[in-house]
Design a protein around this motif. Structure first.
Motif, short mmCIF file in Angstrom:
data_model
loop_
_atom_site.label_atom_id
_atom_site.label_comp_id
_atom_site.label_asym_id
_atom_site.label_seq_id
_atom_site.Cartn_x
_atom_site.Cartn_y
_atom_site.Cartn_z
N ASP A 1 12.17 20.26 -19.31
CA ASP A 1 12.16 18.80 -19.21
C ASP A 1 13.27 18.34 -18.27
O ASP A 1 14.38 18.88 -18.28
CB ASP A 1 12.39 18.17 -20.59
CG ASP A 1 11.13 18.20 -21.44
OD1 ASP A 1 10.06 18.53 -20.89
OD2 ASP A 1 11.24 17.93 -22.65
N ARG B 1 16.65 20.37 -21.94
CA ARG B 1 16.49 19.40 -20.85
C ARG B 1 17.55 19.61 -19.75
O ARG B 1 18.72 19.85 -20.05
CB ARG B 1 16.64 18.00 -21.44
CG ARG B 1 16.28 16.93 -20.49
CD ARG B 1 16.24 15.52 -21.02
NE ARG B 1 15.89 14.69 -19.87
CZ ARG B 1 14.66 14.39 -19.50
NH1 ARG B 1 13.65 14.78 -20.23
NH2 ARG B 1 14.44 13.68 -18.40
N HIS C 1 16.81 13.04 -14.05
CA HIS C 1 16.00 14.14 -13.51
C HIS C 1 16.77 14.88 -12.44
O HIS C 1 17.54 14.29 -11.67
CB HIS C 1 14.68 13.62 -12.91
CG HIS C 1 13.68 13.22 -13.96
ND1 HIS C 1 13.61 11.94 -14.47
CD2 HIS C 1 12.73 13.95 -14.60
CE1 HIS C 1 12.65 11.89 -15.38
NE2 HIS C 1 12.10 13.10 -15.48
#
Ligand code: GLY
Length: 403
Positions: free
Chosen positions: A335, A191, A207
Motif C-alpha cells: 500500500d 504501507r 504515496h
C-alpha cells in the motif's frame, strides 16, 4: 498536506529521469503536493539516450503488447511536447520526420522484408522501399545498401532539451526537486510512508512513486514481494558532430548490418547520435572500446559520411530492463507504493503515457485516464518475488546490440 522543504508531501517521487520528472510535473499540476528526489536530475539513461519515439521500428517479434503501449504513448507525444514547451518556455526538439530503415546486404534485407510483412499483419504504417527509393530519401547512403522500409510515424525528440524543459516545468509547477540520494523507502506496518535521504532526513508522503530506473530494484526498505524486477542493461552511444562536414542526414536512419541494428539520429544543431549497445552486465558508466569500434563500423556500412564527422564522446548508462521488456506502472505489492519503472529502451517514448497513468492512479476523481493496462501492471509479476541481489548480480555474457 503541505508541499515541501519540511519533509512532507502528498507524493514523493524517487528518481528524476524522464519518467520521474514527467510524473512529478503531472502530479503537482493535478493538485498533489509533490517532491521529486534525485542526486542528478535529468541524468542516467535518460541523458544517454537518442530520444527516438519509435514503436514501429523497435518492434520485436512477440512484443506486440509493448508495441501497443508505445503506440499509445507516441500518440500523446505531440500534445505532451507542446505542453512541456509552454510550461517551461523552453524548446524540447520534437521532430516529426519518420525513420528510414536500411539493410546492409541481401541477408539483412530478407530480415527487414519479413519484419515489414509483420508490420503489415498488424496494420502498422510501414512502407517497403527499393534501394533507389531509400536513396531518394537519403542520398548519402552507402553504395551497398539493399533497400529497406520507412516508418512514417517514428519520430524523435532531443532528450537533453526535453529533460531541461521538464525540470523547469517541474520547478515552475511548484513541485520540489530535492538533489539527494534516497537511502531507503520507509515502510510502517503494511504501507510505504515516505523515504529517508542519504543525509538522514525523511520525507513523509501519502504515496511513494518509484521511478529510479534500474536502481528501483536495489533500494533498501521494501519487503521482498514489493521489490520491482528490474535489472541494469547497459547502453552505449556515440556523440558525433557533422555540421562542419555539411554531410547531414535528413531523418533518423536505422541500419541492419550482419543482423546487428545500428541507429543514427541527426539533430538540427549538427549533432549526430550513433547507438546503441544493449549489454547485460553489472552497472557501469564506462565506455567499452569494442562497442565504439562496432558502432562505428556498422554505421559506416550504411552511412559512410560518418567518417567525416568529429568524434565528441562515447557515453554509457544503464537502462532498467524488466523480465518481459515492458514497464511496470501502477500500484505494487505494498500500500502506498506506485511503480513507474522498467521502461528498458523506451523511457523517452513511454514518458507521456506513464505520467498520465500514474496521475490516473493517484488523483482522486480522475476520470479522463484509463486504468492501468494489464500489459504494464506490476501485478503480472506478483507470482514471482524478486530479490535485490537479483537486481545487481544477474549476469549474462555481454551482447552488443539487440532491438
Ligand atoms: N530506444 C533506443 C535505445 O534504447 O537504444
Amino acid at each position: 498536506m503541505a508541499t515541501s522543504e519540511d519533509g512532507q508531501a502528498d507524493v514523493v517521487v524517487v528518481g528524476a529521469g524522464v519518467i520521474g520528472l514527467a510524473v512529478g510535473w503531472r502530479l503537482q499540476g493535478a493538485g498533489l503536493s509533490t517532491v521529486v528526489v534525485d542526486p542528478d536530475p535529468g541524468g542516467g539513461a535518460s541523458h544517454v539516450a537518442a530520444g527516438m519515439l519509435a514503436p514501429v521500428g523497435e518492434l520485436a517479434y512477440g512484443e506486440e503488447e509493448l508495441l501497443a503501449l508505445g503506440i499509445d504513448s507516441a500518440r500523446r507525444w505531440p500534445a505532451f511536447a507542446e505542453e512541456v514547451a509552454a510550461a517551461s518556455d523552453l524548446p524540447v526538439g520534437y521532430v516529426a520526420a519518420g525513420t528510414l530503415h536500411v539493410a546492409a546486404d541481401a541477408g539483412d534485407y530478407a530480415y527487414l522484408e519479413d519484419l515489414w510483412r509483420f508490420h503489415g499483419s498488424l496494420g502498422l504504417d510501414s512502407t517497403l522501399l527499393s534501394t533507389r527509393e531509400c536513396r531518394e530519401r537519403e542520398p548519402l547512403l552507402a553504395p551497398g545498401v539493399r533497400g529497406g522500409f520507412f516508418a512514417a510515424g517514428d519520430h524523435q525528440v532531443d532528450n537533453r532539451l526535453l529533460l531541461a524543459a521538464l525540470a523547469e516545468a517541474v520547478r515552475r509547477s511548484g513541485a520540489a526537486l530535492v538533489r539527494h540520494s534516497v537511502a531507503g523507502i520507509d515502510v510502517a506496518g503494511d504501507r510505504a510512508t515516505g523515504v529517508t535521504l542519504d543525509d538522514g532526513r525523511t520525507i513523509t508522503a501519502g504515496h511513494v512513486v518509484l521511478a529510479a530506473g534500474w536502481r528501483s530494484g536495489t533500494l533498501a526498505g521494501l519487503p521482498p514481494g514489493a521489490v520491482p524486477p528490474v535489472r541494469p542493461v547497459k547502453g552505449q552511444l556515440l556523440r558525433l558532430e557533422s555540421a562542419a562536414s555539411g554531410l547531414a542526414l535528413r531523418q533518423t536512419l536505422r541500419g541492419l548490418v550482419n543482423g546487428r541494428p545500428v541507429y543514427l539520429v541527426p539533430r538540427a544543431s549538427g549533432e549526430l547520435l550513433l547507438g546503441a549497445t544493449s549489454e547485460e552486465m553489472p552497472a557501469t558508466d564506462a565506455s567499452r572500446s569494442g562497442a565504439v569500434r562496432i558502432l562505428l563500423d556498422d554505421a559506416l556500412r550504411v552511412f559512410p559520411a560518418v567518417d567525416e564527422t568529429s568524434f565528441v564522446a562515447s557515453e554509457a548508462a544503464m537502462r532498467p530492463g524488466s523480465p518481459d521488456n515492458r514497464p511496470l506502472i501502477g500500484p505494487a505489492g505494498l500500500d502506498g507504493l506506485v511503480l513507474a519503472t522498467g521502461h528498458y529502451r523506451g523511457g523517452i517514448l513511454l514518458a507521456p503515457m506513464t505520467a498520465d497513468l500514474v496521475a490516473g492512479c493517484l488523483v482522486s476523481g480522475a476520470t479522463a485516464v484509463p486504468s492501468i493496462p494489464a500489459s504494464c501492471s506490476p501485478g503480472r509479476f506478483a507470482e514471482r518475488p524478486f530479490s535485490k541481489d537479483e537486481a545487481t548480480s544477474r549476469r549474462r555474457p555481454p551482447v552488443t546490440e539487440r532491438s
